[in-house]
Each structure stands twice: as structure tokens, then as C-alpha cells.
Design a protein around this motif. Structure first.
Motif, PDB file in Angstrom:
ATOM      1  N   LEU A   1      -2.352   8.112  -0.205  1.00 40.61           N
ATOM      2  CA  LEU A   1      -2.018   6.483   0.168  1.00 40.61           C
ATOM      3  C   LEU A   1      -0.509   6.388   0.726  1.00 40.61           C
ATOM      4  CD1 LEU A   1      -2.866   3.659  -0.339  1.00 40.61           C
ATOM      5  CD2 LEU A   1      -1.601   3.364  -2.464  1.00 40.61           C
ATOM      6  N   LEU A   2      -0.382   5.837   2.048  1.00 39.83           N
ATOM      7  CA  LEU A   2       0.741   5.436   2.754  1.00 39.83           C
ATOM      8  C   LEU A   2       1.164   4.116   2.776  1.00 39.83           C
ATOM      9  CD1 LEU A   2      -0.229   7.734   5.913  1.00 39.83           C
ATOM     10  CD2 LEU A   2       0.745   8.574   3.645  1.00 39.83           C
ATOM     11  N   LEU A   3       2.401   3.930   2.162  1.00 45.22           N
ATOM     12  CA  LEU A   3       2.834   2.404   2.076  1.00 45.22           C
ATOM     13  C   LEU A   3       4.123   2.368   3.200  1.00 45.22           C
ATOM     14  CD1 LEU A   3       2.360   3.477  -1.290  1.00 45.22           C
ATOM     15  CD2 LEU A   3       1.668   0.996  -1.106  1.00 45.22           C
ATOM     16  N   ASP A   4       3.846   1.390   4.010  1.00 41.46           N
ATOM     17  CA  ASP A   4       5.016   1.117   4.883  1.00 41.46           C
ATOM     18  C   ASP A   4       5.829  -0.131   4.796  1.00 41.46           C
ATOM     19  OD1 ASP A   4       6.833   1.516   7.131  1.00 41.46           O
ATOM     20  OD2 ASP A   4       5.476   1.700   8.516  1.00 41.46           O
ATOM     21  N   GLU A   5       6.874  -0.032   3.791  1.00 44.17           N
ATOM     22  CA  GLU A   5       7.547  -1.239   3.367  1.00 44.17           C
ATOM     23  C   GLU A   5       6.831  -2.437   3.024  1.00 44.17           C
ATOM     24  OE1 GLU A   5      11.336  -1.692   4.290  1.00 44.17           O
ATOM     25  OE2 GLU A   5      11.555  -0.278   6.040  1.00 44.17           O
ATOM     26  N   PRO A   6       5.921  -2.009   1.848  1.00 40.11           N
ATOM     27  CA  PRO A   6       4.885  -3.190   1.666  1.00 40.11           C
ATOM     28  C   PRO A   6       5.595  -4.332   1.050  1.00 40.11           C
ATOM     29  CG  PRO A   6       4.924  -1.549  -0.058  1.00 40.11           C
ATOM     30  CD  PRO A   6       5.820  -1.010   1.213  1.00 40.11           C
ATOM     31  N   PHE A   7       6.825  -4.311   0.611  1.00 44.10           N
ATOM     32  CA  PHE A   7       7.481  -5.651   0.011  1.00 44.10           C
ATOM     33  C   PHE A   7       8.432  -6.200   1.187  1.00 44.10           C
ATOM     34  CE2 PHE A   7       8.056  -2.138  -3.607  1.00 44.10           C
ATOM     35  CZ  PHE A   7       6.717  -2.427  -3.967  1.00 44.10           C
ATOM     36  N   SER A   8       8.319  -5.964   2.245  1.00 42.44           N
ATOM     37  CA  SER A   8       9.253  -6.676   3.163  1.00 42.44           C
ATOM     38  C   SER A   8       9.130  -8.246   3.204  1.00 42.44           C
ATOM     39  CB  SER A   8       9.170  -6.134   4.544  1.00 42.44           C
ATOM     40  OG  SER A   8       7.898  -6.326   4.898  1.00 42.44           O
ATOM     41  N   ASN A   9       8.022  -8.738   2.733  1.00 42.88           N
ATOM     42  CA  ASN A   9       7.695  -9.946   2.955  1.00 42.88           C
ATOM     43  C   ASN A   9       7.855 -10.970   1.604  1.00 42.88           C
ATOM     44  OD1 ASN A   9       7.277 -10.195   5.724  1.00 42.88           O
ATOM     45  ND2 ASN A   9       5.216  -9.574   5.311  1.00 42.88           N
ATOM     46  N   LEU A  10       8.329 -10.083   0.536  1.00 40.94           N
ATOM     47  CA  LEU A  10       8.420 -10.774  -0.722  1.00 40.94           C
ATOM     48  C   LEU A  10       9.654 -10.903  -1.236  1.00 40.94           C
ATOM     49  CD1 LEU A  10       5.913  -8.029  -2.802  1.00 40.94           C
ATOM     50  CD2 LEU A  10       5.664 -10.202  -1.091  1.00 40.94           C
ATOM     51  N   ASP A  11       9.954 -12.173  -1.968  1.00 43.88           N
ATOM     52  CA  ASP A  11      11.461 -12.416  -2.308  1.00 43.88           C
ATOM     53  C   ASP A  11      11.837 -11.303  -3.533  1.00 43.88           C
ATOM     54  OD1 ASP A  11      10.535 -13.467  -5.122  1.00 43.88           O
ATOM     55  OD2 ASP A  11       9.873 -15.260  -4.141  1.00 43.88           O
ATOM     56  N   ALA A  12      13.042 -11.422  -3.715  1.00 39.70           N
ATOM     57  CA  ALA A  12      13.586 -10.322  -4.679  1.00 39.70           C
ATOM     58  C   ALA A  12      12.962 -10.441  -6.028  1.00 39.70           C
ATOM     59  CB  ALA A  12      15.201 -10.561  -4.953  1.00 39.70           C
ATOM     60  N   ASP A  13      12.701 -11.384  -6.822  1.00 41.39           N
ATOM     61  CA  ASP A  13      12.151 -11.657  -8.120  1.00 41.39           C
ATOM     62  C   ASP A  13      10.707 -10.958  -7.926  1.00 41.39           C
ATOM     63  OD1 ASP A  13      13.899 -12.658  -9.484  1.00 41.39           O
ATOM     64  OD2 ASP A  13      12.710 -14.563  -9.942  1.00 41.39           O
ATOM     65  N   LEU A  14       9.950 -11.398  -7.059  1.00 42.90           N
ATOM     66  CA  LEU A  14       8.466 -10.958  -7.077  1.00 42.90           C
ATOM     67  C   LEU A  14       8.519  -9.395  -6.804  1.00 42.90           C
ATOM     68  CD1 LEU A  14       5.592 -11.903  -7.073  1.00 42.90           C
ATOM     69  CD2 LEU A  14       5.965 -12.258  -4.668  1.00 42.90           C
ATOM     70  N   LYS A  15       9.370  -8.730  -5.892  1.00 37.88           N
ATOM     71  CA  LYS A  15       9.593  -7.512  -5.395  1.00 37.88           C
ATOM     72  C   LYS A  15       9.598  -6.702  -6.772  1.00 37.88           C
ATOM     73  CE  LYS A  15      13.005  -5.647  -3.236  1.00 37.88           C
ATOM     74  NZ  LYS A  15      13.931  -4.963  -1.952  1.00 37.88           N
ATOM     75  N   MET A  16      10.707  -7.087  -7.427  1.00 43.67           N
ATOM     76  CA  MET A  16      10.820  -6.586  -8.778  1.00 43.67           C
ATOM     77  C   MET A  16       9.586  -6.303  -9.638  1.00 43.67           C
ATOM     78  SD  MET A  16      14.524  -5.954  -9.300  1.00 43.67           S
ATOM     79  CE  MET A  16      15.194  -6.772 -10.869  1.00 43.67           C
ATOM     80  N   ARG A  17       8.820  -7.400  -9.917  1.00 44.98           N
ATOM     81  CA  ARG A  17       7.609  -7.252 -10.514  1.00 44.98           C
ATOM     82  C   ARG A  17       6.650  -6.517 -10.034  1.00 44.98           C
ATOM     83  NH1 ARG A  17       5.165 -12.344 -11.221  1.00 44.98           N
ATOM     84  NH2 ARG A  17       6.742 -13.215 -10.019  1.00 44.98           N
ATOM     85  N   ILE A  18       6.395  -6.463  -8.618  1.00 51.41           N
ATOM     86  CA  ILE A  18       5.253  -6.023  -7.922  1.00 51.41           C
ATOM     87  C   ILE A  18       5.660  -4.408  -7.913  1.00 51.41           C
ATOM     88  CG2 ILE A  18       4.485  -5.457  -5.729  1.00 51.41           C
ATOM     89  CD1 ILE A  18       3.082  -7.681  -6.451  1.00 51.41           C
ATOM     90  N   ARG A  19       6.860  -3.910  -7.808  1.00 55.51           N
ATOM     91  CA  ARG A  19       7.019  -2.452  -7.666  1.00 55.51           C
ATOM     92  C   ARG A  19       6.828  -1.735  -8.925  1.00 55.51           C
ATOM     93  NH1 ARG A  19      13.802  -2.785  -6.242  1.00 55.51           N
ATOM     94  NH2 ARG A  19      14.333  -2.789  -8.466  1.00 55.51           N
TER      95      ARG A  19
END
Ligand SMILES: Nc1ncnc2c1ncn2[C@@H]1O[C@H](COP(=O)(O)OP(=O)(O)OP(=O)(O)O)[C@@H](O)[C@H]1O
Ligand SMILES: [Mg+2]
Length: 220
Positions: free
Chosen positions: A157-175
Motif C-alpha cells: 500500500l502506497l500513501l502519498d500525503e493522505p492527510f494534506s486536506n485534513l485539519d490538525a485535530d482530525l489528522k491526529m485521530r486519523i493517523r
């Protein structure tokens, strides 16, 4: 080693090296983050791995299959590589179910249905099966993009900056979620980012890319 990359060289135009002598290997189930500044060659490296670009030199082997060397080149469609891109994460005119089904071309109707169900459970989105991308939050869209990439059971699985459109809070949860899902499925993954904290939160190991070269590695 499950992934073996040796001496990759690539340039888009003659005499402008973008990837230079890149070699690294990965164990099955390992998550590697590729960290580097803008223009360092991160997306290009993923494009080489997925077969969207042909290297000038070098070898790519995944799961004992030679994907690319001087003699042979396996095309993108035949590589069984899953990708999550930073933009165009989902097809806007298809609902969630159809988006996930997109990669399941060779599956029977029943197998497809089962696989979609499994994927929706995995990313905790069962109730959104019929929703369209614009009806989902940014984080939900990324989860569906992940489900779509994982559905055909890719070898990597290759992921190219998958969080670039997410705000900081959401990014923390998603990662955190992302790491959990990748470990649950024992998915060998390469995660591209320019954010050291993202790399640290998700990966087992960080590879630092600078001007198309690996400068050093850090095991977490
Ligand atoms: N299609 C292309 N044609 C010509 N040059 C390109 C092409 N795509 C990228 N490049 C060049 O190759 C280099 C590496 O680009 P790449 O997109 O791999 O960087 P990146 O590390 O992913 O950057 P970012 O963090 O901004 O996404 C850059 O100098 C870029 O200008
Ligand atoms: Mg990029």
C-alpha cells in the motif's frame, strides 16, 4: 526481504536526476515513512513503485516478484499495488459502495458484496455505504479511500500525503486509526509525508529523502 529496491535512478527530462541511486528493503507488514521536503522526489518514488514511471536504472522486487529491472517491466495494472493519493481521493459521482467496488473488477457479484462489507467494517463506515463523497467529512473520505485501496488485497500500500486536506485535530485521530488498520491487516506500506510528527506516529521506520537520495534512516 519482502520489498527490495536497488539502485533506482530516474529523471523526467534528460540530465535532471530526480531519483538517484535509491536502495532500500522492507519486511512484510512493515510501515516505512518517506520524509522529505517539497520537490525531494517522494511522489516520484511512489510513481516508480506503482509502475506509473519507468526507471532509467535499478530493480524493484516485491513478494519475490520481479516488477522491474533491465530486462523486464511489469505494467501498473499488473502490479497489484494499492495507492491513496492526496487529492482526488474518491470518485465524486460514485457512492461509497461503488467507489470501493471500483478496484474489484475480477470479483463475482457475491464476492464483491462480501469484500465491500468487510472493508466498510474495517474502516468503521458500514452506515455510510450509500453516501456520496460530498456527504462525508474529510476524514471519512480518507477512510473510504483507504478501504478502496485495500479492497483488492494489494501486495503493498502506497500513501502519498493522505492527510494534506485534513485539519490538525482530525489528522491526529486519523493517523492513529490508519496505523491500527495497517497493522490489523499486516499491510506492508509506504507512507509519504513532509511532516516528521506524521511519520513518527505511523511508521516503524523513517527514510529521509533529499534531492532524490536517501540521506539516512531512523528506526522507531
Ligand atoms: N511530470 C513531471 N515532469 C517533469 N518534472 C517533474 C514532473 N513531476 C515532478 N517533477 C519534478 O521532479 C521533482 C520531484 O517531484 P516530486 O513530485 O516527486 O516531489 P515531492 O517530494 O513529492 O514534492 P511535494 O512534497 O511537493 O509533493 C521536482 O523537481 C519536480 O519539479
Ligand atoms: Mg508529492
Amino acid at each position: 526481504m519482502y520489498v527490495q529496491i536497488e539502485g533506482l535512478d530516474f529523471s523526467y527530462e534528460k540530465n535532471e536526476p530526480v531519483i538517484q541511486g535509491v536502495s532500500f528493503s522492507m519486511q512484510e507488514g512493515e510501515i516505512v515513512a518517506v520524509l522529505g521536503s517539497s520537490g525531494s522526489g517522494k511522489s516520484t518514488l511512489l510513481r516508480l513503485l506503482s509502475g506509473l514511471e519507468v526507471p532509467n536504472e535499478g530493480k524493484i522486487m516485491i513478494d519475490e516478484k520481479m516488477l522491474c529491472n533491465r530486462q523486464q517491466f511489469v505494467s501498473c495494472e499488473k502490479r497489484n499495488v494499492g495507492m491513496v493519493f492526496q487529492d482526488y481521493a474518491l470518485f465524486p459521482h460514485m457512492n461509497v459502495e461503488k467507489n470501493i467496488a471500483f478496484g474489484l473488477k475480477g470479483y463475482s457479484k457475491d464476492a464483491k458484496k462480501k469484500r465491500i462489507e468487510t472493508m466498510l467494517k474495517l474502516v468503521n463506515m458500514v452506515e455510510k455505504q450509500h453516501a456520496y463523497p460530498h456527504e462525508l467529512s474529510g476524514g471519512q473520505q480518507q477512510r473510504i479511500a483507504l478501504a478502496r485501496a485495500l479492497a483488492p488485497e494489494p501486495s503493498i500500500l502506497l500513501l502519498d500525503e493522505p492527510f494534506s486536506n485534513l485539519d490538525a485535530d482530525l489528522k491526529m485521530r486519523i493517523r492513529q486509526e490508519l496505523r491500527t488498520i495497517m497493522k490489523q491487516t499486516q499491510m506492508t506500506s509506504i507512507f509519504v509525508t513532509h511532516d516528521y510528527d506524521d511519520a513518527k506516529a505511523i511508521a516503524d521506520r523513517i527514510v529521509f529523502l533529499e534531492n532524490g537520495q536517501i540521506k539516512y534512516e531512523e528506526t522507531l
